[in-house]
Write a protein that holds these residues in place. Structure first.
Motif, PDB file in Angstrom:
ATOM      1  N   GLN A 130      27.784  33.885  27.998  1.00 40.78           N
ATOM      2  CA  GLN A 130      28.513  32.802  27.307  1.00 40.78           C
ATOM      3  C   GLN A 130      28.250  32.832  25.805  1.00 40.78           C
ATOM      4  N   HIS A 131      28.612  33.932  25.185  1.00 35.38           N
ATOM      5  CA  HIS A 131      28.306  33.996  23.757  1.00 35.38           C
ATOM      6  C   HIS A 131      29.326  33.179  22.960  1.00 35.38           C
ATOM      7  N   LYS A 187      20.074  33.854  22.781  1.00 39.38           N
ATOM      8  CA  LYS A 187      19.753  34.925  23.740  1.00 39.38           C
ATOM      9  C   LYS A 187      20.082  34.486  25.160  1.00 39.38           C
ATOM     10  N   ALA A 188      19.676  33.267  25.504  1.00 39.05           N
ATOM     11  CA  ALA A 188      19.922  32.762  26.862  1.00 39.05           C
ATOM     12  C   ALA A 188      21.426  32.708  27.143  1.00 39.05           C
ATOM     13  N   ARG A 189      22.184  32.286  26.155  1.00 36.16           N
ATOM     14  CA  ARG A 189      23.632  32.180  26.355  1.00 36.16           C
ATOM     15  C   ARG A 189      24.265  33.557  26.526  1.00 36.16           C
ATOM     16  N   SER A 238      14.484  28.193  17.591  1.00 34.44           N
ATOM     17  CA  SER A 238      15.068  27.647  18.832  1.00 34.44           C
ATOM     18  C   SER A 238      16.503  28.125  18.971  1.00 34.44           C
ATOM     19  N   ALA A 259      16.540  31.530  20.409  1.00 37.17           N
ATOM     20  CA  ALA A 259      16.189  31.549  21.842  1.00 37.17           C
ATOM     21  C   ALA A 259      17.397  31.106  22.672  1.00 37.17           C
ATOM     22  N   VAL A 260      18.088  30.075  22.206  1.00 35.25           N
ATOM     23  CA  VAL A 260      19.262  29.580  22.933  1.00 35.25           C
ATOM     24  C   VAL A 260      20.364  30.638  22.914  1.00 35.25           C
ATOM     25  N   ILE A 279      22.790  36.240  27.645  1.00 28.03           N
ATOM     26  CA  ILE A 279      22.399  36.766  28.963  1.00 28.03           C
ATOM     27  C   ILE A 279      23.295  36.159  30.052  1.00 28.03           C
ATOM     28  N   ALA A 280      23.664  34.892  29.867  1.00 21.09           N
ATOM     29  CA  ALA A 280      24.526  34.215  30.846  1.00 21.09           C
ATOM     30  C   ALA A 280      26.005  34.567  30.623  1.00 21.09           C
TER      31      ALA A 280
END
Ligand code: BGC
Length: 413
Positions: A75-76, A68-70, A62, A65-66, A72-73
């Motif tokens: 917001q690393h 990667k989403a961050r 998880s 997955a989070v 992409i947005a």
């Protein structure tokens, strides 16, 4: 009084200087939290403020997955727990800060295996924290004593004890049937049945002969037999809930990595007294490992870079290494740290790790991202999860499916 007055400005300036650094990780159980908190405390000495971004879910799927989403947005985080060959993928995508300039000042010696893990294409890209041993069995000694049972060193002893426990209404083997936990169990069984050479041929070299070898079928069959000594309420149980069953005396055994020890330590339980660590049958000389590492996302802010460099340095500080590993159940990533004050489980882990590393027989954990790539890993998880849940799926079909994944997907990643 004067002393007190003088202490206040000092404290204020330390706090004012602290540079926040967001840290994404998956350490959310009580033991994991206690260990992360040690890093947080140690970082305050380096004027870094650990901003916690914890994503629940053992094994870290998880969290990844989070992450990667961050990313992409846009917001690393400043730092993230990324482990295994996955580090290389992130580095190749250009997200990670190279660490070669900083690492010249790092203290201590590191194991060769960790040096390889923390480099991507020749560039140092991650800082190692510590090393887990996965092929452990956790036992409730009081139950074995009460029913006058030998501590099991073979599978037949495990099943004999299980019969007695089952008759007494005690769950023989506590398990959480989440995909990653079942995969962790399976890889341990493959090591037990085949030994480290075979394990490496299967998961590392993807040797076609190993993929179709009868020992894979034996490990799958053992997995099914072990399902028979678990309780049926195990779906979606977290690993730490299974550990709790052992410590409460509701279950006699659990097979899981030594983060379990961190959980027991957080409850002030003692090895050799409240619980026992025993190698999974047939694996006493083997070390199925996963190593935790942190990476840093590139930033052009000088303050962030300073905090990242201080973070990496602090992680390898001797006191941090010792305190963290004692809380987490691991052995330190630094090979030069003496293990005085560590329990027998850790001493054994360190000894076996060194021997296996020298012999070239360490077994990198597939389930904990040490052996293959994320795509291969999730396809294997899925296949094993289905096999475990549905007894009508034939062993041969599952072995073939695993072989297809390992050979086909690996060519493309
Ligand atoms: C990590 C450990 C963690 C465990 C359970 C493993 O992949 O390496 O640090 O405690 O997962 O969450």
């Amino acid at each position: 009084m004067l002393k007190r007055l003088m202490a206040i400005p000092l404290l204020l300036s330390a706090t004012a200087l602290a540079q926040p650094l967001e840290v994404l990780h998956w350490w959310t159980s009580a033991g994991e939290h206690a260990a992360a908190d040690i890093l947080r405390q140690q970082l305050t000495h380096a004027q870094v403020e650990w901003q916690d971004y914890a994503v629940p879910g053992g094994g870290g799927d998880s969290a990844m997955a989070v992450l990667k989403a961050r990313v992409i947005a846009g917001q690393h985080p400043g730092a993230a727990q990324i482990i295994g060959p996955n580090i290389r993928l992130w580095a190749r995508l250009g997200y990670l800060q190279p660490l070669d300039d900083w690492s010249t000042a790092w203290p201590g010696e590191r194991y060769a295996t960790l040096e390889t893990l923390t480099h991507a294409d020749g560039v140092r890209t991650a800082v190692p924290v510590s090393i887990h041993r996965i092929n452990w069995m956790w036992l409730n000694p009081a139950l074995f004593q009460q029913y006058n049972l030998p501590l099991p060193t073979s599978w037949s002893q495990v099943f004999q004890a299980a019969e007695v426990f089952q008759a007494a209404g005690i769950v023989p083997l506590a398990h959480g049937a989440q995909a990653w936990q079942t995969a962790t169990l399976f890889e341990t069984l493959l090591l037990s049945v085949g030994g480290p050479e075979f394990y490496r041929a299967y998961f590392v070299d993807l040797d076609p002969n190993a993929l179709h070898d009868v020992r894979v079928a034996e490990a799958l069959s053992l997995l099914r037999r072990l399902k028979g000594i678990m309780d049926p309420q195990n779906q979606n149980r977290e690993w730490q809930e299974a550990s709790q069953m052992v410590i409460n005396g509701d279950a006699a055994m659990q097979i899981m990595g030594d983060w379990v020890k961190g959980e027991f330590t957080a409850q002030h339980k003692l090895p050799g007294k409240d619980y026992l660590c025993m190698p999974v049958p047939g694996t006493a000389q083997n070390h199925l490992y996963s190593a935790d590492t942190f990476v840093f996302f590139r930033s052009n802010k000088a303050d962030t870079q300073r905090a990242q460099a201080a973070f990496a340095h602090t992680v390898l500080d001797e006191e941090t290494q010792r305190r963290f590993s004692l809380a987490k159940g691991t052995i330190p990533a630094r090979a030069d740290i003496k293990l005085e004050g560590f329990d027998d489980c850790s001493q054994t882990s360190a000894h076996v790790f060194r021997e296996a590393e020298q012999a070239g027989l360490l077994a990198p954990s597939m389930a904990h991202s040490m052996a293959t790539s994320p795509g291969v890993e999730s396809a294997i998880f899925d296949t094993l999860h289905r096999f475990f849940r549905d007894d009508s799926i034939p062993i041969e079909i599952t072995q073939l499916r695993l072989a297809q994944i390992l050979s086909a997907l690996s060519d493309h990643e």
